[in-house]
Design an enzyme around this catalytic site. Sequence first.
Site, PDB file in Angstrom:
ATOM      1  N   GLU A  77      -6.547  -5.345  13.282  1.00 44.87           N
ATOM      2  CA  GLU A  77      -5.638  -4.435  12.795  1.00 44.87           C
ATOM      3  C   GLU A  77      -5.986  -2.970  13.526  1.00 44.87           C
ATOM      4  O   GLU A  77      -5.903  -1.959  12.941  1.00 44.87           O
ATOM      5  CB  GLU A  77      -5.764  -4.114  11.528  1.00 44.87           C
ATOM      6  CG  GLU A  77      -5.594  -5.308  10.349  1.00 44.87           C
ATOM      7  CD  GLU A  77      -3.989  -5.869  10.418  1.00 44.87           C
ATOM      8  OE1 GLU A  77      -3.320  -5.421  10.954  1.00 44.87           O
ATOM      9  OE2 GLU A  77      -3.982  -6.827   9.488  1.00 44.87           O
ATOM     10  N   TYR A 166       6.738  -7.455   4.181  1.00 46.02           N
ATOM     11  CA  TYR A 166       7.130  -7.870   5.766  1.00 46.02           C
ATOM     12  C   TYR A 166       7.341  -9.441   5.919  1.00 46.02           C
ATOM     13  O   TYR A 166       6.882 -10.483   5.235  1.00 46.02           O
ATOM     14  CB  TYR A 166       5.902  -7.615   6.410  1.00 46.02           C
ATOM     15  CG  TYR A 166       5.384  -5.956   6.528  1.00 46.02           C
ATOM     16  CD1 TYR A 166       6.053  -5.295   7.344  1.00 46.02           C
ATOM     17  CD2 TYR A 166       4.312  -5.621   5.933  1.00 46.02           C
ATOM     18  CE1 TYR A 166       5.790  -3.888   7.272  1.00 46.02           C
ATOM     19  CE2 TYR A 166       3.757  -4.349   5.972  1.00 46.02           C
ATOM     20  CZ  TYR A 166       4.646  -3.396   6.735  1.00 46.02           C
ATOM     21  OH  TYR A 166       4.116  -2.338   6.726  1.00 46.02           O
TER      22      TYR A 166
END
EC number: 2.7.1.21
Length: 180
Positions: A77, A166
């Site tokens: 990430e 998402y």
Amino acid sequence: MSSKGRLVLYVGPMFAGKSSHLIKAAAAHERVLALKPGFDTRDGAELVSRDGSHFAAQSVRQWPSQADEYDHIVLDEVQFMVAPHYEGDIVAELQAAKLRGAIVTVGGLDSDYRQQPFEIVSKLMQFADDIIHLEARCHTCNDPARWTAKTHETGRLLETGDQELYEARCNAHWCLPEKP
Ligand SMILES: [Zn+2]
């Protein structure tokens, strides 16, 4: 300076299995420093993939001083490692680790939910020795998907979330979220 250092970068949309690849890379070595952004408070002190695998990781808001002791560094990430959530220049720090001989394996989103590049990931792509582009499956049609879409607008560009926020989408089905 050692010549064996490498920067390996896994990029793609959400749900493409990036964390799973990083966990496999981490598990392949005995002494590994696994890092995740302090911004990402999901899953506590672990890298966790959607296939159920996990690996102990440190949440960091700056480059950890003990990183120099490791020949293998795994970081997930990376798009979240920017000011004000991260103090430092993660691209320069990863590059320095590679140049001192470490194998550095990094995962990140190449594009945000607006199909715009995450600048920090674009910069890393410039320095990476290997770039692995992963695809997800389109939430709508199940075709290969390279985009992340938001299911509803929250007004935030950097935001952690899962399937409630998402979806992966193909070229045909990607769209901006509707305004609230
Ligand atoms: Zn589709």
